[in-house]
Design an enzyme around this catalytic site. Sequence first.
Site, short mmCIF file in Angstrom:
data_model
loop_
_atom_site.label_atom_id
_atom_site.label_comp_id
_atom_site.label_asym_id
_atom_site.label_seq_id
_atom_site.Cartn_x
_atom_site.Cartn_y
_atom_site.Cartn_z
N HIS A 37 0.84 -1.21 0.00
CA HIS A 37 0.00 0.00 0.00
C HIS A 37 0.87 1.25 0.00
CE1 HIS A 37 -2.88 -2.74 2.27
NE2 HIS A 37 -3.64 -2.29 1.30
N GLY A 147 -3.10 -1.16 -6.89
CA GLY A 147 -1.99 -2.09 -7.02
C GLY A 147 -2.22 -3.10 -8.14
N GLU A 148 -1.12 -3.47 -8.81
CA GLU A 148 -1.23 -4.46 -9.89
C GLU A 148 -1.39 -5.88 -9.35
OE1 GLU A 148 2.13 -3.70 -12.40
OE2 GLU A 148 1.18 -1.92 -13.27
N VAL A 176 4.51 -5.13 -4.79
CA VAL A 176 5.65 -5.12 -3.86
C VAL A 176 5.69 -6.49 -3.19
CG1 VAL A 176 6.69 -4.02 -1.84
CG2 VAL A 176 5.39 -2.65 -3.47
N SER A 186 -2.56 -7.75 2.96
CA SER A 186 -3.02 -7.65 4.36
C SER A 186 -3.34 -9.03 4.89
CB SER A 186 -4.28 -6.78 4.44
OG SER A 186 -4.01 -5.54 3.85
#
Length: 289
Positions: A37, A147-148, A176, A186
């Site tokens: 994030h 995010g990808e 990431v 998460s």
Amino acid sequence: MEIIRSITALDRFLQPFRDEGKSIGLVPTMGSLHEGHMALVKQCVGENDVSVVSVFVNPTQFNDKEDFRLYPRNSEADCALLESVGVTVAFVPSVEEMYPEPDTRVFDFGMLDKVMEGRFRPGHFNGVAQIVSKLFYIVKPTKAYFGEKDFQQLAIVREMVKQLDIPVEIVGVPIVREASGLAMSSRNLRLSEEQRQKAAEIYRSLLLSADFVGEKSIRETIDFVTNRINQIDGLRVEYFDIVNGATLQPVSDWNESTYIVGCIAVFCGDVRLIDNISYKNLGKSNDVH
Ligand code: PAF
């Protein structure tokens, strides 16, 4: 940093910036922020005059009530992190604030949401579109960051913006990964140390399969990845699809498209993880479209 919980207060705060023609960046999140994030957040802070990060666990996108109940919630720690990187506003609304009455809107994304996540999580993307469109109407961002890792979500959000004519630039931010290669999520918080190590095999398998491009068939590639992961005790592949990166429809040959992506969902115990790998990405940018 302002922590704002109501739509009216957020609008009141942002209006002077809009009047001055300042750019507003938005990062929608469900909190429990990790480095994945924070890559989106830092890019947003760097590229905009004002940065808004929403922290809201959206009930309408959970097709599994238990998953919603167990979803980690750490809004105090989230706000501290956001403040430390210079975010202007954390928008932390309640469910009643976002859904004073049930959202009955039904979106039609054609074939985009009939596959992969859409197939296994019916209604999920309708819920995502409900909350993301609300956030776009409320914040009126110049740019919004996704995010990808959630490859299909990014495609759906782009399609939604097109359908609804919302004047926002959608920015995709690369995945990431932890040092082991495991994509940050998460949900990783729910993994034991042993599960975390096993889960790293997901990306390892995807990486190994990159050598198959043009050498082995799509079927052989799917079987390789699926079997390699399923052999590990505690991991179970829900789907692994190799798709056209634009239409998200399965391809049967490497020559079928110049943009080919492998998308996977794996249960690690009862924790569901997703990841993807870009096999071919000629002339396509995953960034700003
Ligand atoms: O990717 C997520 O965390 C969520 O789907 C989003 C975009 C914040 C909408 O609730």
